[in-house]
Design a protein around this motif. Structure first.
Motif, mmCIF file in Angstrom:
data_model
loop_
_atom_site.group_PDB
_atom_site.id
_atom_site.type_symbol
_atom_site.label_atom_id
_atom_site.label_comp_id
_atom_site.label_asym_id
_atom_site.label_seq_id
_atom_site.Cartn_x
_atom_site.Cartn_y
_atom_site.Cartn_z
ATOM 1 N N VAL A 183 1.517 6.366 1.017
ATOM 2 C CA VAL A 183 1.403 5.794 2.279
ATOM 3 C C VAL A 183 -0.026 5.684 2.741
ATOM 4 N N GLY A 184 -0.500 4.571 2.990
ATOM 5 C CA GLY A 184 -1.963 4.337 3.231
ATOM 6 C C GLY A 184 -2.630 3.738 2.085
ATOM 7 N N THR A 185 -2.175 3.892 0.982
ATOM 8 C CA THR A 185 -2.786 3.067 -0.192
ATOM 9 C C THR A 185 -2.907 1.402 0.238
ATOM 10 N N LEU A 186 -4.131 1.039 -0.192
ATOM 11 C CA LEU A 186 -4.214 -0.439 -0.009
ATOM 12 C C LEU A 186 -4.086 -1.121 -1.211
ATOM 13 N N VAL A 187 -3.343 -2.048 -1.327
ATOM 14 C CA VAL A 187 -3.213 -3.142 -2.455
ATOM 15 C C VAL A 187 -3.646 -4.290 -2.148
ATOM 16 N N VAL A 188 -4.619 -4.858 -2.785
ATOM 17 C CA VAL A 188 -5.412 -6.190 -2.769
ATOM 18 C C VAL A 188 -5.121 -7.205 -3.727
ATOM 19 N N ALA A 189 -4.634 -8.259 -3.187
ATOM 20 C CA ALA A 189 -4.266 -9.181 -4.043
ATOM 21 C C ALA A 189 -5.400 -10.278 -4.000
ATOM 22 N N ARG A 190 -6.021 -10.623 -4.957
ATOM 23 C CA ARG A 190 -7.290 -11.758 -4.615
ATOM 24 C C ARG A 190 -6.677 -13.056 -5.525
ATOM 25 N N SER A 191 -6.531 -14.011 -4.508
ATOM 26 C CA SER A 191 -5.898 -15.433 -4.970
ATOM 27 C C SER A 191 -6.906 -16.509 -5.086
ATOM 28 N N GLY A 192 -6.611 -17.510 -5.713
ATOM 29 C CA GLY A 192 -7.588 -18.741 -5.559
ATOM 30 C C GLY A 192 -8.632 -18.806 -6.839
ATOM 31 N N VAL A 193 -9.453 -19.756 -6.913
ATOM 32 C CA VAL A 193 -10.486 -19.966 -7.661
ATOM 33 C C VAL A 193 -11.698 -20.226 -7.098
ATOM 34 N N GLY A 194 -12.868 -19.493 -7.606
ATOM 35 C CA GLY A 194 -14.152 -19.568 -7.089
ATOM 36 C C GLY A 194 -14.117 -19.296 -5.700
ATOM 37 N N PRO A 195 -15.030 -20.338 -4.907
ATOM 38 C CA PRO A 195 -14.925 -20.127 -3.466
ATOM 39 C C PRO A 195 -13.756 -20.452 -2.605
ATOM 40 N N LEU A 196 -12.607 -20.801 -3.287
ATOM 41 C CA LEU A 196 -11.284 -21.160 -2.618
ATOM 42 C C LEU A 196 -10.619 -19.902 -2.690
ATOM 43 N N SER A 197 -11.294 -18.831 -3.141
ATOM 44 C CA SER A 197 -10.562 -17.576 -3.195
ATOM 45 C C SER A 197 -10.332 -16.728 -1.844
ATOM 46 N N PHE A 198 -9.375 -15.967 -1.632
ATOM 47 C CA PHE A 198 -9.063 -14.821 -0.692
ATOM 48 C C PHE A 198 -8.172 -13.883 -1.110
ATOM 49 N N ASP A 199 -8.627 -12.819 0.005
ATOM 50 C CA ASP A 199 -8.046 -11.440 -0.405
ATOM 51 C C ASP A 199 -6.669 -11.562 0.498
ATOM 52 N N ASP A 200 -5.494 -10.860 -0.159
ATOM 53 C CA ASP A 200 -4.356 -10.456 0.546
ATOM 54 C C ASP A 200 -4.239 -9.043 0.544
ATOM 55 N N PRO A 201 -4.727 -8.177 1.484
ATOM 56 C CA PRO A 201 -4.801 -6.812 1.550
ATOM 57 C C PRO A 201 -3.507 -6.354 1.864
ATOM 58 N N MET A 202 -2.654 -5.275 1.429
ATOM 59 C CA MET A 202 -1.407 -5.184 2.007
ATOM 60 C C MET A 202 -1.363 -3.611 1.857
ATOM 61 N N GLU A 203 -1.099 -2.766 3.058
ATOM 62 C CA GLU A 203 -0.961 -1.310 3.184
ATOM 63 C C GLU A 203 0.521 -0.805 3.056
ATOM 64 N N VAL A 204 0.129 0.272 1.933
ATOM 65 C CA VAL A 204 1.808 0.746 1.933
ATOM 66 C C VAL A 204 1.711 1.763 2.886
ATOM 67 N N THR A 205 3.023 1.205 3.877
ATOM 68 C CA THR A 205 3.615 2.019 5.002
ATOM 69 C C THR A 205 4.575 2.713 4.683
ATOM 70 N N VAL A 206 5.424 2.547 3.858
ATOM 71 C CA VAL A 206 6.519 3.331 3.388
ATOM 72 C C VAL A 206 6.723 3.662 2.037
ATOM 73 N N TRP A 207 6.736 4.801 1.577
ATOM 74 C CA TRP A 207 6.451 5.168 0.026
ATOM 75 C C TRP A 207 7.763 6.187 -0.331
ATOM 76 N N GLU A 208 8.727 5.896 -0.855
ATOM 77 C CA GLU A 208 9.820 6.726 -0.968
ATOM 78 C C GLU A 208 10.364 6.427 -2.313
ATOM 79 N N PRO A 209 9.837 7.039 -3.662
ATOM 80 C CA PRO A 209 10.166 6.826 -5.017
ATOM 81 C C PRO A 209 11.758 7.484 -5.032
ATOM 82 N N PRO A 210 12.435 6.628 -5.843
ATOM 83 C CA PRO A 210 13.950 7.293 -6.032
ATOM 84 C C PRO A 210 13.819 8.709 -6.615
ATOM 85 N N GLU A 211 14.834 9.457 -6.263
ATOM 86 C CA GLU A 211 14.707 10.882 -6.425
ATOM 87 C C GLU A 211 16.277 11.384 -6.751
ATOM 88 N N ASP A 212 16.360 11.872 -8.095
ATOM 89 C CA ASP A 212 17.921 12.412 -8.347
ATOM 90 C C ASP A 212 18.977 11.344 -8.021
#
Length: 146
Positions: free
Chosen positions: A46-75
């Motif tokens: 929780v709190g990890t920031l995942v950043v996707a950078r999309s586009g080409v050159g000056p037409l690029s933008f960041d899509d930052p996504m924050e992990v707000t729930v992190w519940e890996p499978p268990e048992d």
């Protein structure tokens, strides 16, 4: 706002399906003109920031996504991750879930609500169809490759 739902049933254990769909850098391999990287680096929590950078050159933008729930499978219990989109261009959220499926297989569910800032709702259908296609291909690729 466009809502999408993708579901796959795969012959993988829960833990392996989870590992594959939460390897953030690999998400960029399935999405054209996009690179993805978590900040800070692994492990995700929780709190990890995942950043996707999309586009080409000056037409690029960041899509930052924050992990707000992190519940890996268990048992053998389901696992779920929720990412909130925090960018200036792409808004919404995504949820990735793994749960037991029929015949010892794993059910993978990807839900997403996506909105492109300044794009009128008139285009929601186009965004929905495009997102289903692009994210569907990305999900298939993630699940196929070890």
């Amino acid at each position: 706002m466009a809502n999408i739902l993708l579901e796959r049933t795969v012959p993988l254990p829960l833990d392996e399906a989870w590992r594959r769909i939460t390897e953030w850098r690999r998400h960029g391999e399935g999405v054209p003109l996009t690179r993805v990287g978590p900040v800070p680096s692994e492990p995700t929590r929780v709190g990890t920031l995942v950043v996707a950078r999309s586009g080409v050159g000056p037409l690029s933008f960041d899509d930052p996504m924050e992990v707000t729930v992190w519940e890996p499978p268990e048992d053998g219990a389901p696992g779920m991750c929720r990412l909130e989109k925090r960018g200036r261009v792409v808004l919404g959220w995504a949820e990735l879930e793994v749960r037991p499926g029929p015949g010892g297989r794993t059910r993978v569910v990807w839900r997403e609500e996506i909105r492109i800032r300044l794009l009128p709702s008139l285009f929601d259908g186009v965004v929905r169809r495009s997102a289903r296609y692009v994210f569907g291909r990305a999900l298939n690729r993630l699940l196929r490759q070890a």
